[in-house]
Design an enzyme around this catalytic site. Structure first.
Site, mmCIF file in Angstrom:
data_model
loop_
_atom_site.group_PDB
_atom_site.id
_atom_site.type_symbol
_atom_site.label_atom_id
_atom_site.label_comp_id
_atom_site.label_asym_id
_atom_site.label_seq_id
_atom_site.Cartn_x
_atom_site.Cartn_y
_atom_site.Cartn_z
ATOM 1 N N PHE A 1 5.219 9.050 -5.040
ATOM 2 C CA PHE A 1 6.040 10.131 -5.201
ATOM 3 C C PHE A 1 6.582 10.574 -3.913
ATOM 4 O O PHE A 1 8.079 10.530 -3.890
ATOM 5 C CB PHE A 1 4.818 11.205 -5.395
ATOM 6 C CG PHE A 1 5.191 12.783 -5.440
ATOM 7 C CD1 PHE A 1 6.297 13.127 -5.683
ATOM 8 C CD2 PHE A 1 4.548 13.507 -4.619
ATOM 9 C CE1 PHE A 1 6.700 14.489 -5.398
ATOM 10 C CE2 PHE A 1 4.723 14.941 -4.498
ATOM 11 C CZ PHE A 1 5.924 15.427 -4.764
ATOM 12 N N ASP B 1 0.662 -5.691 -0.991
ATOM 13 C CA ASP B 1 -0.345 -4.749 -0.398
ATOM 14 C C ASP B 1 -0.466 -4.628 1.043
ATOM 15 O O ASP B 1 -0.525 -5.806 1.444
ATOM 16 C CB ASP B 1 -1.431 -5.446 -1.117
ATOM 17 C CG ASP B 1 -2.861 -4.427 -0.493
ATOM 18 O OD1 ASP B 1 -2.538 -3.650 0.134
ATOM 19 O OD2 ASP B 1 -3.739 -4.660 -1.281
ATOM 20 N N VAL B 2 -0.032 -3.687 1.702
ATOM 21 C CA VAL B 2 -0.126 -3.592 3.107
ATOM 22 C C VAL B 2 -1.474 -3.696 3.887
ATOM 23 O O VAL B 2 -1.540 -3.908 5.004
ATOM 24 C CB VAL B 2 0.552 -2.345 3.781
ATOM 25 C CG1 VAL B 2 2.175 -2.052 3.215
ATOM 26 C CG2 VAL B 2 -0.196 -1.127 3.115
ATOM 27 N N TYR C 1 -11.271 8.751 1.425
ATOM 28 C CA TYR C 1 -9.954 9.136 1.874
ATOM 29 C C TYR C 1 -9.923 9.716 3.230
ATOM 30 O O TYR C 1 -9.079 9.408 4.075
ATOM 31 C CB TYR C 1 -9.285 9.769 0.560
ATOM 32 C CG TYR C 1 -8.130 10.304 0.945
ATOM 33 C CD1 TYR C 1 -6.717 9.494 0.803
ATOM 34 C CD2 TYR C 1 -7.633 11.591 1.343
ATOM 35 C CE1 TYR C 1 -5.362 9.819 0.948
ATOM 36 C CE2 TYR C 1 -6.042 12.228 1.411
ATOM 37 C CZ TYR C 1 -5.006 11.233 1.199
ATOM 38 O OH TYR C 1 -3.636 11.539 1.335
ATOM 39 N N THR D 1 1.731 18.944 -1.617
ATOM 40 C CA THR D 1 3.021 18.880 -1.960
ATOM 41 C C THR D 1 3.176 18.485 -3.598
ATOM 42 O O THR D 1 2.672 18.076 -4.089
ATOM 43 C CB THR D 1 3.625 17.722 -1.006
ATOM 44 O OG1 THR D 1 3.297 18.012 0.335
ATOM 45 C CG2 THR D 1 5.291 17.600 -1.159
ATOM 46 N N LYS E 1 -8.093 8.191 6.746
ATOM 47 C CA LYS E 1 -7.107 9.166 7.475
ATOM 48 C C LYS E 1 -7.395 9.293 8.855
ATOM 49 O O LYS E 1 -6.558 9.598 9.696
ATOM 50 C CB LYS E 1 -6.753 10.152 6.502
ATOM 51 C CG LYS E 1 -5.868 9.937 5.346
ATOM 52 C CD LYS E 1 -4.491 9.104 5.456
ATOM 53 C CE LYS E 1 -4.017 9.128 3.938
ATOM 54 N NZ LYS E 1 -2.419 8.236 4.288
#
Ligand code: UDP
Length: 327
Positions: free
Chosen positions: A12, A57-58, A146, A176, A150
């Site tokens: 997105f 895939d990073v 998550y 967002t 982060k």
């Protein structure tokens, strides 16, 4: 031409960032492993000679031939139900993926911005949330994979800045919305709009008194672009402070869609933050940025986008191959 690598390019936010950097005259290299991203979001860019796409895939070593001026690291599952399904991949992309991007930035002498989140504040005890608040996160709860990834991302980014002198930027993104959100990603806005369009009841979790503050995607992209071009290396909140309860949000969607759907109440997920609103004083003062799009306007654009999807797309049950990525 300046070259930018955008990870999470088919997602997105990543896809909107690709659009923006191409518009600004950059050569854009998009990267995504398409777990939660969708090529549909960037298929309009494939004919553009200044756009290249790598399916990668990073979390694994990243090789980009040639020079790089900027890295915009936005690869990550971003919805609570996604990171419940692929918790280990979520941890890996936030930690190993960020490490690889930072190593690449150092190697190429590129400036990097990483996508952090209001989730670093967890279920916040300070309201609204300022950048100086350290947060209230349950590391072993379902959202921990998550939130902690982060938080680690912010720590390693600052370490690369301090010890290796890499030019780093950290944006803390609040809720967002806009076109190209995945209809079935479980987040509240696509969930409610999808339900209204399909003629189903709207599922409010808990009593709906929890709050969120929704930012339209174009405003967010503007804030991110300005932060990347600024010289400020500490974290900056970017979001819209216009706060609303989830129950009122459901009523707004019912009004917007002109349906007479009912609201049903489902259990509140574990560790669901009770309140969330960004304090954007810092972004206002150092970036001269604040959101411009009112929720009524942004919701209308987003609703029109979802309405333009085919019935097949609207009713599609997702068969994402999450199994493959469970480690
Ligand atoms: N939510 C809801 N109904 C839904 C999906 C979400 O009431 O069908 C609630 C969810 O419990 C949370 C808020 O909406 O309080 C925002 O959820 P979302 O998953 O969009 O993002 P979050 O801000 O929690 O990461």
């Amino acid at each position: 031409m300046e070259r930018v690598l955008i990870t999470g390019a088919a997602g997105f936010l990543g896809s909107h960032l690709c659009d923006r950097f191409l518009k600004e005259g950059f050569e854009v290299i998009g990267m995504d492993n398409l777990i939660t991203g969708d090529l549909k979001n960037i298929e309009h860019l494939f004919p553009n000679e200044h756009f290249t796409f790598y399916n990668h895939d990073v979390s694994n070593f990243i090789h980009i031939p040639g020079k790089l001026d900027y890295i915009v690291h936005f690869a990550s599952p971003a919805s609570p139900i996604d990171y419940l399904k692929i918790p280990i991949q979520t941890l890996k992309v936030g930690s190993l993926g960020t490490h690889n991007c930072l190593g690449l930035a150092r190697e190429k002498n590129a400036r990097i911005i990483v996508a952090s989140t209001s989730e670093v504040y967890g279920d916040p005890l300070v309201h609204p949330q300022t950048e100086s608040y350290w947060g209230h996160v349950n590391p072993v709860g379902p959202r921990g994979v998550y939130d902690e990834a982060k938080r680690f991302q912010e720590a390693i980014t600052m370490a690369y800045h301090t010890y290796h002198g890499v030019e780093t930027r950290i944006v803390r993104i609040f809720n967002t919305y806009g076109p190209r959100m995945r209809l079935n990603d479980g987040r509240v806005l696509p969930a409610f709009i999808g339900q209204a369009i399909r003629g189903e009841d709207l599922t409010v979790f808990g009593d709906g008194s929890q709050t969120r503050s929704f930012c339209y995607v174009d405003d967010l992209v503007e804030g991110i672009y300005r932060l990347l071009m600024s010289d400020y290396a500490q974290p900056v909140n970017v979001g819209n402070p216009d706060e609303i309860t989830i129950l009122d949000f459901a009523k707004e969607i019912i009004k917007l869609t002109g349906t007479d759907q009912k609201i049903v109440y489902n259990p509140l997920p574990t560790d669901d933050p009770k309140q969330r609103r960004p304090d954007i004083t810092l972004a206002q003062s150092i970036l001269g940025w604040e959101p411009k799009v009112h929720r009524s306007e942004g919701l209308k654009i987003t609703y029109d986008y979802f309405k333009s999807l085919t019935t097949e797309e609207l009713n599609k049950v997702e068969h994402k191959n999450f199994e493959k990525y469970s480690h």
